[in-house]
Design a protein around this motif. Sequence first.
Motif, PDB file in Angstrom:
ATOM      1  N   SER A 229      40.313  31.828  48.168  1.00  0.00           N
ATOM      2  CA  SER A 229      39.168  30.916  48.023  1.00  0.00           C
ATOM      3  C   SER A 229      38.773  30.703  46.565  1.00  0.00           C
ATOM      4  O   SER A 229      38.630  29.574  46.115  1.00  0.00           O
ATOM      5  N   VAL A 230      38.577  31.782  45.810  1.00  0.00           N
ATOM      6  CA  VAL A 230      38.134  31.634  44.416  1.00  0.00           C
ATOM      7  C   VAL A 230      39.100  32.256  43.420  1.00  0.00           C
ATOM      8  O   VAL A 230      38.841  32.277  42.228  1.00  0.00           O
ATOM      9  N   GLY A 231      40.220  32.783  43.907  1.00  0.00           N
ATOM     10  CA  GLY A 231      41.259  33.256  43.015  1.00  0.00           C
ATOM     11  C   GLY A 231      40.994  34.587  42.350  1.00  0.00           C
ATOM     12  O   GLY A 231      41.554  34.860  41.292  1.00  0.00           O
ATOM     13  N   THR A 232      40.150  35.412  42.940  1.00  0.00           N
ATOM     14  CA  THR A 232      39.823  36.688  42.307  1.00  0.00           C
ATOM     15  C   THR A 232      39.865  37.821  43.332  1.00  0.00           C
ATOM     16  O   THR A 232      39.904  37.594  44.537  1.00  0.00           O
ATOM     17  N   ILE A 233      39.877  39.033  42.810  1.00  0.00           N
ATOM     18  CA  ILE A 233      39.810  40.248  43.620  1.00  0.00           C
ATOM     19  C   ILE A 233      38.673  41.086  43.055  1.00  0.00           C
ATOM     20  O   ILE A 233      38.554  41.204  41.831  1.00  0.00           O
TER      21      ILE A 233
END
Length: 253
Positions: A229-233
């Motif tokens: 969804s937002v490209g992060t972990i």
Amino acid sequence: FAHAALADPVHGKLRHDQRAARTGFGLVEASVQTTDVRIDDWSLVLDADRYRTRIVSTAFQFELALTATRPPLLQGEAGVSRKGPRPGQASFYYSRPHLATEGTITLAGTRSSVRGSAWLDHEWSSEYVAPEATGWDWIGINLDDGGALMAFRMRHRNGGVFWAGGSIRDAQGGRRVLAPTEIAFEPLRTWRSPRTGVTYPVAMRVRVGDLELTLDPLMDDQELDARASVGTIYWEGAVRALAGARAIGRGYL
């Protein structure tokens, strides 16, 4: 976009899901007048002093009502929370601690009634974090005596602290804004994700003014993989707050 997670120590890791969509065709709606956000069959809506949220996932479902028991807690100076030394490095920010919560959670086809206390944060700004900052630690704690604590630390790329802030509200409603020098985060223990290889601090010693807390996670594995969804972990987990050996609150780190 929206992220949802369920922290269950018996399960041992987060159940989580995410949604992302563009406005139009009735898939996504967001009011600019009040809290009313909908993404497909996920929603968070404010009606008078009661929030209602519905999350439908293949792994779990929430249907919760969260009722305000006290006024909003404005963060920073009158709701403007500094995030750095320059004027533009700030956000609008308020919290709703101690929301009286009831509803249902569905797991594996079994629907259970739940009751408890919640915390809602609403923060927004027109700028990203400062380029000198490389990480962000944050806590929101419902204290058992009716008080509430929010504190954050933005880590500097050189390994120090770029900025810090927070506030504490006592059980009688008195609020104190914390200066950057009054806040310190000290990692006590780390956990390495077997899925992503990322190492996170999962237990913290936090000093806020004269108060010193130890934050202990309900479980170590509370990593949320949001690359779809937002490209992060990131790691954001449910914790117990301890003063010495005495439990004094619950919240999120």
